[in-house]
Scaffold this active site. Sequence first.
Site, PDB file in Angstrom:
ATOM      1  N   HIS A  37     -10.234  -5.092  -3.164  1.00  0.00           N
ATOM      2  CA  HIS A  37      -8.874  -5.274  -2.661  1.00  0.00           C
ATOM      3  C   HIS A  37      -8.950  -5.687  -1.206  1.00  0.00           C
ATOM      4  O   HIS A  37      -9.707  -5.117  -0.424  1.00  0.00           O
ATOM      5  CB  HIS A  37      -8.023  -4.012  -2.819  1.00  0.00           C
ATOM      6  CG  HIS A  37      -8.695  -2.750  -2.373  1.00  0.00           C
ATOM      7  ND1 HIS A  37      -9.654  -2.111  -3.129  1.00  0.00           N
ATOM      8  CD2 HIS A  37      -8.561  -2.027  -1.238  1.00  0.00           C
ATOM      9  CE1 HIS A  37     -10.066  -1.036  -2.486  1.00  0.00           C
ATOM     10  NE2 HIS A  37      -9.435  -0.966  -1.329  1.00  0.00           N
TER      11      HIS A  37
ATOM     12  N   HIS B  73      -6.997  -5.713   2.210  1.00  0.00           N
ATOM     13  CA  HIS B  73      -5.867  -5.147   2.942  1.00  0.00           C
ATOM     14  C   HIS B  73      -5.335  -6.243   3.878  1.00  0.00           C
ATOM     15  O   HIS B  73      -6.107  -6.787   4.691  1.00  0.00           O
ATOM     16  CB  HIS B  73      -6.308  -3.989   3.828  1.00  0.00           C
ATOM     17  CG  HIS B  73      -6.857  -2.791   3.120  1.00  0.00           C
ATOM     18  ND1 HIS B  73      -6.129  -1.630   2.942  1.00  0.00           N
ATOM     19  CD2 HIS B  73      -8.071  -2.554   2.570  1.00  0.00           C
ATOM     20  CE1 HIS B  73      -6.875  -0.721   2.317  1.00  0.00           C
ATOM     21  NE2 HIS B  73      -8.064  -1.265   2.075  1.00  0.00           N
TER      22      HIS B  73
ATOM     23  N   ASP C 276       0.846  -1.194   0.000  1.00  0.00           N
ATOM     24  CA  ASP C 276       0.000   0.000   0.000  1.00  0.00           C
ATOM     25  C   ASP C 276       0.881   1.243   0.000  1.00  0.00           C
ATOM     26  O   ASP C 276       1.891   1.321   0.707  1.00  0.00           O
ATOM     27  CB  ASP C 276      -0.925  -0.002   1.230  1.00  0.00           C
ATOM     28  CG  ASP C 276      -2.073   0.985   1.089  1.00  0.00           C
ATOM     29  OD1 ASP C 276      -3.225   0.546   0.972  1.00  0.00           O
ATOM     30  OD2 ASP C 276      -1.804   2.218   1.099  1.00  0.00           O
ATOM     31  N   ILE C 277       0.496   2.222  -0.790  1.00  0.00           N
ATOM     32  CA  ILE C 277       1.289   3.450  -0.935  1.00  0.00           C
ATOM     33  C   ILE C 277       1.232   4.318   0.329  1.00  0.00           C
ATOM     34  O   ILE C 277       2.103   5.164   0.538  1.00  0.00           O
ATOM     35  CB  ILE C 277       0.779   4.233  -2.171  1.00  0.00           C
ATOM     36  CG1 ILE C 277       1.860   5.142  -2.740  1.00  0.00           C
ATOM     37  CG2 ILE C 277      -0.502   4.999  -1.875  1.00  0.00           C
ATOM     38  CD1 ILE C 277       1.533   5.679  -4.129  1.00  0.00           C
TER      39      ILE C 277
ATOM     40  N   GLN D 297     -14.534   2.791   1.291  1.00  0.00           N
ATOM     41  CA  GLN D 297     -13.845   2.263   0.109  1.00  0.00           C
ATOM     42  C   GLN D 297     -13.531   3.432  -0.820  1.00  0.00           C
ATOM     43  O   GLN D 297     -14.433   4.191  -1.188  1.00  0.00           O
ATOM     44  CB  GLN D 297     -14.735   1.249  -0.610  1.00  0.00           C
ATOM     45  CG  GLN D 297     -14.084   0.637  -1.835  1.00  0.00           C
ATOM     46  CD  GLN D 297     -15.007  -0.343  -2.563  1.00  0.00           C
ATOM     47  OE1 GLN D 297     -16.173  -0.509  -2.190  1.00  0.00           O
ATOM     48  NE2 GLN D 297     -14.484  -0.990  -3.576  1.00  0.00           N
ATOM     49  N   SER D 298     -12.272   3.584  -1.188  1.00  0.00           N
ATOM     50  CA  SER D 298     -11.880   4.710  -2.043  1.00  0.00           C
ATOM     51  C   SER D 298     -11.515   4.274  -3.455  1.00  0.00           C
ATOM     52  O   SER D 298     -11.436   5.117  -4.347  1.00  0.00           O
ATOM     53  CB  SER D 298     -10.706   5.472  -1.412  1.00  0.00           C
ATOM     54  OG  SER D 298      -9.576   4.636  -1.313  1.00  0.00           O
TER      55      SER D 298
ATOM     56  N   ASN E  49     -12.833  -2.996   2.673  1.00  0.00           N
ATOM     57  CA  ASN E  49     -13.703  -1.835   2.839  1.00  0.00           C
ATOM     58  C   ASN E  49     -14.716  -1.842   1.698  1.00  0.00           C
ATOM     59  O   ASN E  49     -14.345  -2.009   0.537  1.00  0.00           O
ATOM     60  CB  ASN E  49     -12.880  -0.547   2.812  1.00  0.00           C
ATOM     61  CG  ASN E  49     -11.967  -0.422   4.019  1.00  0.00           C
ATOM     62  OD1 ASN E  49     -12.316  -0.865   5.113  1.00  0.00           O
ATOM     63  ND2 ASN E  49     -10.793   0.144   3.831  1.00  0.00           N
TER      64      ASN E  49
HETATM   65  P1  AMP Z   1      -9.785   1.581   0.372  1.00  0.00           P
HETATM   66  O1  AMP Z   1      -9.984   2.784   1.205  1.00  0.00           O
HETATM   67  O2  AMP Z   1     -10.160   0.311   1.074  1.00  0.00           O
HETATM   68  O3  AMP Z   1     -10.445   1.697  -0.994  1.00  0.00           O
HETATM   69  O4  AMP Z   1      -8.228   1.454   0.161  1.00  0.00           O
HETATM   70  C1  AMP Z   1      -7.542   1.883  -0.963  1.00  0.00           C
HETATM   71  C2  AMP Z   1      -6.087   1.772  -0.634  1.00  0.00           C
HETATM   72  O5  AMP Z   1      -5.341   1.900  -1.838  1.00  0.00           O
HETATM   73  C3  AMP Z   1      -5.573   2.835   0.325  1.00  0.00           C
HETATM   74  O6  AMP Z   1      -5.029   2.197   1.470  1.00  0.00           O
HETATM   75  C4  AMP Z   1      -4.512   3.578  -0.480  1.00  0.00           C
HETATM   76  O7  AMP Z   1      -3.423   3.984   0.294  1.00  0.00           O
HETATM   77  C5  AMP Z   1      -4.145   2.536  -1.529  1.00  0.00           C
HETATM   78  N1  AMP Z   1      -3.606   3.049  -2.773  1.00  0.00           N
HETATM   79  C6  AMP Z   1      -4.140   4.014  -3.561  1.00  0.00           C
HETATM   80  N2  AMP Z   1      -3.383   4.194  -4.660  1.00  0.00           N
HETATM   81  C7  AMP Z   1      -2.356   3.299  -4.570  1.00  0.00           C
HETATM   82  C8  AMP Z   1      -1.244   2.989  -5.394  1.00  0.00           C
HETATM   83  N3  AMP Z   1      -1.017   3.632  -6.560  1.00  0.00           N
HETATM   84  N4  AMP Z   1      -0.395   2.015  -4.993  1.00  0.00           N
HETATM   85  C9  AMP Z   1      -0.602   1.377  -3.825  1.00  0.00           C
HETATM   86  N5  AMP Z   1      -1.648   1.615  -3.010  1.00  0.00           N
HETATM   87  C10 AMP Z   1      -2.507   2.566  -3.369  1.00  0.00           C
END
Ligand code: AMP
Length: 115
Positions: free
Chosen positions: A101, A103, A31-32, A95-96, A88
């Site tokens: 995915h 975690h 995760d970034i 969920q963003s 999420n």
């Molecule tokens: P969620 O809130 O469950 O949708 O989590 C999305 C996750 O994706 C977050 O923890 C972000 O930090 C992660 N994320 C977003 N863009 C990237 C990326 N380019 N590489 C790795 N992780 C990412």
Amino acid sequence: MSEVSIFDKIIAKEIPADIVYEDDWVLAFNDINPQAPVHVLVIPKAKIPGFSSLADQEAVQVGEFIKRISQVANKLGLDPDGYRVVFNQGKHGQQSVNYIHAHILGGKQLSWPPG
Ligand code: AMP
């Protein structure tokens, strides 16, 4: 057709990711914005928008995905001390990214309950 998300672009290798595991079924990458010493995301290569859409999938797709999450956690050496797997879903789940995915969070004592 669903939107093209950042994880579609990672799967297509259009943008880089710090990949920790890959096979025909899944891609796993760091995760970034890590929320624990180990914070890895596992995504299926065949797109599923979110956890709620798992209900519509073939059992083999779901099974191979979940199995790989366990395998990745084991490969990361998290099993002896434990870890957490989080999906999420939607607005309330914060969920963003609209590409399912898992975690995998570990490497420290995690607290409970989540917020
Ligand atoms: P969620 O809130 O469950 O949708 O989590 C999305 C996750 O994706 C977050 O923890 C972000 O930090 C992660 N994320 C977003 N863009 C990237 C990326 N380019 N590489 C790795 N992780 C990412």
